[in-house]
Scaffold this active site. Structure first.
Site, PDB file in Angstrom:
ATOM      1  N   ASP A 293     -19.794 -18.726  -3.721  1.00  0.00           N
ATOM      2  CA  ASP A 293     -20.627 -19.032  -2.554  1.00  0.00           C
ATOM      3  C   ASP A 293     -21.357 -17.825  -1.959  1.00  0.00           C
ATOM      4  OD1 ASP A 293     -19.768 -21.597  -2.853  1.00  0.00           O
ATOM      5  OD2 ASP A 293     -18.485 -21.638  -1.080  1.00  0.00           O
TER       6      ASP A 293
ATOM      7  N   HIS B 116     -15.467  -8.800 -21.841  1.00  0.00           N
ATOM      8  CA  HIS B 116     -14.148  -8.366 -21.366  1.00  0.00           C
ATOM      9  C   HIS B 116     -14.108  -8.289 -19.845  1.00  0.00           C
ATOM     10  CE1 HIS B 116     -10.792  -5.342 -20.884  1.00  0.00           C
ATOM     11  NE2 HIS B 116     -10.254  -6.148 -21.771  1.00  0.00           N
TER      12      HIS B 116
ATOM     13  N   HIS C 294      -1.159  -3.053 -16.775  1.00  0.00           N
ATOM     14  CA  HIS C 294      -2.513  -3.385 -17.188  1.00  0.00           C
ATOM     15  C   HIS C 294      -3.560  -2.871 -16.200  1.00  0.00           C
ATOM     16  CE1 HIS C 294      -5.673  -6.489 -18.478  1.00  0.00           C
ATOM     17  NE2 HIS C 294      -5.386  -5.831 -19.565  1.00  0.00           N
TER      18      HIS C 294
ATOM     19  N   LYS D 106     -13.746  -9.197 -15.989  1.00  0.00           N
ATOM     20  CA  LYS D 106     -12.822 -10.084 -15.277  1.00  0.00           C
ATOM     21  C   LYS D 106     -13.343 -10.227 -13.851  1.00  0.00           C
ATOM     22  CE  LYS D 106      -9.872  -7.234 -18.008  1.00  0.00           C
ATOM     23  NZ  LYS D 106      -9.464  -8.048 -19.111  1.00  0.00           N
TER      24      LYS D 106
ATOM     25  N   LYS E 122      -6.075  -0.363 -14.051  1.00  0.00           N
ATOM     26  CA  LYS E 122      -7.015   0.715 -14.384  1.00  0.00           C
ATOM     27  C   LYS E 122      -7.481   1.314 -13.062  1.00  0.00           C
ATOM     28  CE  LYS E 122      -8.211  -2.471 -18.023  1.00  0.00           C
ATOM     29  NZ  LYS E 122      -6.966  -3.199 -17.820  1.00  0.00           N
TER      30      LYS E 122
ATOM     31  N   ASP F  61      -9.824  12.909  -5.104  1.00  0.00           N
ATOM     32  CA  ASP F  61      -9.783  13.537  -3.778  1.00  0.00           C
ATOM     33  C   ASP F  61      -9.469  12.551  -2.655  1.00  0.00           C
ATOM     34  OD1 ASP F  61     -10.295  15.996  -4.881  1.00  0.00           O
ATOM     35  OD2 ASP F  61     -12.453  15.948  -4.486  1.00  0.00           O
TER      36      ASP F  61
END
Length: 484
Positions: free
Chosen positions: A409, A402, A225, A404, A227, A232
């Site tokens: 604080d 979507h 899952h 996440k 990404k 470089d």
């Protein structure tokens, strides 16, 4: 004998089913996993012949324990060992972090126990809100690549935006840039024509754990899952936005998609590179040449402190969940969480309840309308006890959220691929950037408060009065929560 089998075919199948089911139940019991999950598997195996076995073999295997994801070759590489040493903090850097974090230092100590999550200081970051912003920056960086491009995504589609990205990869490969691409075989959709183009252009590409009808076991469950994009060895991307038109808001969009991604320049990119290489080593099933150019020295004047936390069957511990729990437990003022899937374990629920009860401002944003019926009803089953403890829950109504993210604080924040559910915490391969920086925390906090304007707060009294049939659907869906 053949006649006996024909006459008693179904009886033999039932006996075989329960023989296997009993073996599976004994295996589950001996694992000493969460009692709720254990009971769920036992019920399914006992009451649903054949179907129960399929569910168990799809979702019940613990690859973190069986260690099928061998990373020894990558971890022991001299180049990676050298890169790790170069990231060790000097005394002045550590003092600077101590001043920033105050008593939040426990979170750093938790992940520093893992050699794969070094705390890096010399980083510059850009928080990218929504896909259209992310792809504009990503395409620019890809076009400017001169040495290598490493891509690892759960979803890569050769639709409009996907083709734009893949076109750049092909062009770069033809011009001598090393291009490696890993994509999850369940989440991604690439046509044969596109794969042929990639091959002809010199783009190396491999699916992660291909799922074939002849090998449908737990491999359909343990998905990549993550990404990740590394350009470089200097620029890295991580976050919630896959490579697909669904993630871009434009005139042809049918649903507004609210998401968050992170662009990093600096030392933390080396850690993203490491995790890409470990996956690449696995998907290619061959020794990989690790080059010095993968880990260049970067000159960065910014000092955003970042740890890259990864979890999955290739890690000994549920690192991201542990980091989230530690952050919640150390919060003093506020905890703002955004997640598309909220199906937490008991530890997370209890931590959020305790924080709210001692006066911490705990707010949660989830989608009003999920893309999964069972996930939405399972989520709803967790909300009432949280609200009773003082947690404020909002449902995003402008479109589909979507993102996440979590910010605590104005000191700690995280952006990544991990949802607040069992699948992300314990089953799939996930990766998050943990940031210890006031400026970035303020940016995420401001965006969270902006998202509240596009969300509806749930009133506890009204929620309790929701139809009994809705509560029944929620209770039924919650039975599956350990496996969702």
């Amino acid at each position: 004998m053949i006649d006996f089998i024909k006459d008693h075919f179904w009886s033999i199948l039932i006996i075989a089913n329960y023989a296997l089911a009993i073996s599976a139940i004994v295996t589950v019991l001996l694992k000493n996993i969460n009692p709720t999950k254990t009971v769920s598997y036992i019920i399914i195996l006992a009451l649903f012949p054949f179907f129960g076995l399929i569910i168990y073999y799809l979702f019940g295997q613990q690859y973190r324990k069986t260690k099928i994801f061998n990373r020894k070759h990558i971890i022991n590489s001299n180049i990676i060992q050298s890169a790790s040493k170069s990231m060790k903090m000097e005394g002045k850097d550590l003092r600077k972090i101590n001043e920033k974090l105050d008593d939040k230092i426990k979170l750093v100590k938790l992940l520093r126990a893992s050699e794969r999550s070094p705390l890096t200081v010399r980083n510059e970051v850009d928080i990218l809100f929504n896909g259209e912003v992310k792809f504009e920056r990503l395409l620019t960086d890809l076009n400017n690549a001169t040495k290598h491009i490493h891509i690892e995504y759960y979803i890569i589609k050769d639709d409009t935006i996907g083709t734009k990205v893949l076109d750049v990869l092909c062009e770069k490969a033809r011009n001598g840039v090393e291009v490696k691409m890993s994509y999850d075989d369940v989440g991604s959709k690439l046509t044969s024509k596109m794969k042929q183009r990639l091959n002809e252009s010199g783009v190396e590409h491999f699916p992660f754990m291909p799922v074939l009808f002849s090998s449908l076991t737990g491999k359909s469950n343990y998905r990549n899952h993550r990404k990740i994009a590394v350009i470089d060895g200097e620029i890295g991307y991580v976050g919630g936005i896959n490579i697909s038109d669904n993630y871009v808001n434009n005139e042809s969009s049918t649903l507004y998609w609210r998401d968050t991604h992170l662009r990093i320049y600096g030392e933390a990119v080396k850690v993203l590179q490491f995790h890409f290489l470990t996956t690449w080593d696995f998907v290619t099933e061959a020794s990989i040449e690790i080059k010095d150019s993968y880990f260049p020295e970067t000159i960065c004047e910014k000092d955003v402190a970042i740890q890259i936390a990864a979890s999955g069957p290739d890690t000994d511990w549920a690192n991201i969940m542990e980091a989230i729990l530690t952050a919640i437990n150390n919060a003093e003022h506020y905890i703002y969480i955004t997640t598309p899937y909220f199906i937490p374990n008991d530890q997370v629920v209890t931590a959020m309840q305790i924080a709210a009860k001692i006066g911490v401002d705990v707010k949660l944003i989830v989608p009003k309308n999920s893309d999964s019926w069972i996930a939405q009803h399972a989520t709803n089953s967790f909300l009432e006890p949280l609200m009773e403890a003082g947690v404020q829950i909002y449902r995003y109504s402008k479109g589909f959220v979507h993102a996440k993210t979590m910010v605590v604080d104005e000191v700690f924040s995280t952006i990544g691929t991990c949802n607040f559910d069992n699948r992300s915490f314990n089953i799939n391969f996930e990766i998050n950037a943990l940031m210890y920086d006031i400026e970035q925390s303020k940016l995420l906090k401001a965006k969270f408060l902006e998202d509240l304007e596009d969300s509806e707060i749930i009133n506890l009294e009204d929620w309790i009065k929701r139809p009994r049939f809705d509560k029944l659907k929620e209770s039924f869906s919650r039975l599956w929560a350990p496996m969702l």
